[in-house]
Design an enzyme around this catalytic site. Structure first.
Site, short mmCIF file in Angstrom:
data_model
loop_
_atom_site.label_atom_id
_atom_site.label_comp_id
_atom_site.label_asym_id
_atom_site.label_seq_id
_atom_site.Cartn_x
_atom_site.Cartn_y
_atom_site.Cartn_z
N ARG A 153 3.81 -25.92 41.73
CA ARG A 153 3.06 -26.88 40.89
C ARG A 153 3.83 -28.21 40.81
O ARG A 153 3.26 -29.28 40.85
CB ARG A 153 2.88 -26.36 39.46
N HIS B 244 2.13 -29.13 25.82
CA HIS B 244 2.45 -27.90 26.57
C HIS B 244 3.65 -28.07 27.50
O HIS B 244 3.84 -27.27 28.40
CB HIS B 244 1.21 -27.45 27.36
N ALA C 82 -13.45 -38.42 34.62
CA ALA C 82 -12.51 -39.25 33.85
C ALA C 82 -12.65 -40.74 34.16
O ALA C 82 -12.76 -41.57 33.26
CB ALA C 82 -11.08 -38.76 34.13
N TYR D 187 5.75 -22.26 39.54
CA TYR D 187 5.98 -23.58 38.94
C TYR D 187 6.69 -24.53 39.92
O TYR D 187 6.46 -25.74 39.84
CB TYR D 187 6.72 -23.47 37.60
N GLY E 180 -11.40 -34.73 29.62
CA GLY E 180 -11.05 -33.72 30.63
C GLY E 180 -10.45 -32.45 30.08
O GLY E 180 -9.53 -31.91 30.68
N ILE F 209 0.98 -30.74 31.87
CA ILE F 209 2.42 -30.65 32.10
C ILE F 209 2.86 -31.65 33.17
O ILE F 209 4.04 -31.75 33.48
CB ILE F 209 2.84 -29.21 32.47
N ASP F 210 1.88 -32.37 33.75
CA ASP F 210 2.26 -33.41 34.72
C ASP F 210 2.67 -34.68 33.99
O ASP F 210 2.49 -34.81 32.77
CB ASP F 210 1.12 -33.66 35.72
N1 LIG Z 1 -2.46 -31.24 35.32
C1 LIG Z 1 -1.89 -30.28 34.58
O1 LIG Z 1 -0.81 -30.48 34.02
C2 LIG Z 1 -2.61 -28.96 34.37
C3 LIG Z 1 -3.46 -28.42 35.35
C4 LIG Z 1 -4.09 -27.18 35.10
C5 LIG Z 1 -3.87 -26.52 33.89
N2 LIG Z 1 -3.04 -27.08 32.96
C6 LIG Z 1 -2.85 -26.37 31.67
O2 LIG Z 1 -3.93 -25.52 31.45
C7 LIG Z 1 -4.52 -25.65 30.14
C8 LIG Z 1 -6.01 -25.82 30.37
O3 LIG Z 1 -6.73 -26.41 29.32
P1 LIG Z 1 -7.58 -27.73 29.60
O4 LIG Z 1 -8.66 -27.79 28.58
O5 LIG Z 1 -6.64 -28.86 29.76
O6 LIG Z 1 -8.20 -27.50 31.04
P2 LIG Z 1 -9.35 -26.55 31.50
O7 LIG Z 1 -9.03 -26.16 32.92
O8 LIG Z 1 -9.65 -25.49 30.52
O9 LIG Z 1 -10.63 -27.52 31.50
C9 LIG Z 1 -10.71 -28.59 32.38
C10 LIG Z 1 -11.83 -29.51 31.93
O10 LIG Z 1 -11.82 -30.62 32.80
C11 LIG Z 1 -13.15 -30.94 33.12
N3 LIG Z 1 -13.13 -31.68 34.39
C12 LIG Z 1 -13.19 -31.21 35.67
N4 LIG Z 1 -13.14 -32.23 36.54
C13 LIG Z 1 -13.02 -33.36 35.80
C14 LIG Z 1 -12.91 -34.76 36.13
N5 LIG Z 1 -12.91 -35.19 37.40
N6 LIG Z 1 -12.80 -35.65 35.10
C15 LIG Z 1 -12.81 -35.24 33.81
N7 LIG Z 1 -12.92 -33.94 33.45
C16 LIG Z 1 -13.03 -33.02 34.44
C17 LIG Z 1 -13.89 -29.62 33.15
O11 LIG Z 1 -15.29 -29.81 32.93
C18 LIG Z 1 -13.22 -28.88 31.99
O12 LIG Z 1 -13.88 -29.09 30.77
C19 LIG Z 1 -3.87 -26.84 29.52
O13 LIG Z 1 -3.27 -26.39 28.37
C20 LIG Z 1 -2.82 -27.32 30.51
O14 LIG Z 1 -1.53 -27.19 29.95
C21 LIG Z 1 -2.41 -28.26 33.19
#
Ligand SMILES: NC(=O)c1ccc[n+]([C@@H]2O[C@H](COP(=O)([O-])OP(=O)(O)OC[C@H]3O[C@@H](n4cnc5c(N)ncnc54)[C@H](O)[C@@H]3O)[C@@H](O)[C@H]2O)c1
Length: 234
Positions: A56, A104, A219, A53, A175, A88-89
């Protein structure tokens, strides 16, 4: 003003350079989720979890909100916008969005690792990127852990999000693979008259209620398409 709820997932931040895990075969930055994002992982190897973390957090602090975060923040001129994010960002906040529910957790904050840590409402801001098991403690003396909901833990913000989504005029899901429960179930809480959209490059492959319009784009491109579909003043 109409109430617009944005329900975002990891894909929202992909264009900011933060990896999703579904797109890398269930791994998150090369780690198995079970080894870094569960209470069992913390019990077994808290150093590894803390290191994971910390990395991250550094990654997120170095990242910038992308154009889609910005387009969503701008919607506040014309809508009562509420964001419910699985991320979580803090990129929605840094883009200027004012009402953000973190289902989350928020990696910029820490909380106790002591008993009932899942339900605590006491959070500690983290200066910089590092939490150290030997230096940072809660008031009761337990090491601080990231304010992140791990797999298998309760989601205390769920009911707040449920209340928020139940009277949405417009819902934009963006996303997310909708595979992480219980939060994925939120999309079924909207009223029948709500206009619902799902933006994701893999939208075509997702089974959704007929109420949803699918936009199979990233997105930023998807947000531009969405904006072209309706007059923001509606
Ligand atoms: N940025 C963060 O905070 C972060 C990053 C990774 C995982 N997580 C955690 O992991 C869990 C994962 O679940 P989730 O459903 O959010 O993610 P996920 O990884 O299960 O799914 C990601 C989704 O994003 C889509 N995607 C990929 N590139 C994209 C783009 N450029 N624009 C739009 N969509 C795009 C994919 O097709 C997919 O459906 C979450 O609960 C989250 O807390 C968070």
């Amino acid at each position: 003003m109409k109430k617009m709820v944005i329900f975002s997932g990891a894909g929202m931040s992909a264009e900011s350079g933060i990896n999703t895990f579904r797109d890398s075969k269930g791994l998150w930055e090369q780690y198995r989720i079970e080894d870094v994002a569960t209470p069992e992982a913390w019990a077994k190897n808290p150093e590894l979890v803390q290191r994971f973390y910390n990395a991250r957090r550094k990654n997120i602090l170095e990242a910038q909100p992308n154009a889609a975060h910005q387009l969503i923040a701008n919607l506040e001129d014309n809508f009562d916008v509420h964001i419910i994010t699985q991320n979580i960002d803090d990129l929605h906040e840094r883009a200027g969005s004012s009402k953000v529910i973190h289902l989350h957790g928020n990696i910029r904050l820490a909380k106790t690792s002591g008993p009932n840590c899942q339900y605590t409402t006491e959070f500690y801001p983290i200066e910089g990127t590092e939490l150290d098991l030997n230096k940072h403690f809660c008031k009761a003396g337990y090491p601080l852990r990231p304010h992140v909901v791990w797999f298998g833990e309760a989601v205390p913000a769920y009911t707040v999000a449920q209340d928020c989504i139940q009277d949405a005029d417009i819902l934009v899901v963006i996303g997310t693979s909708l595979q992480v429960y219980p939060v994925a179930g939120l999309i079924h809480e909207i009223p029948p008259e709500c206009a619902a959209y799902y933006i994701d490059p893999k939208a075509d492959q997702q089974y959704l209620p007929a109420q949803f319009h699918k936009i199979s784009q990233t997105a930023t491109e998807g947000m531009k398409t969405l904006l072209s579909l309706f007059d923001p003043k509606v």
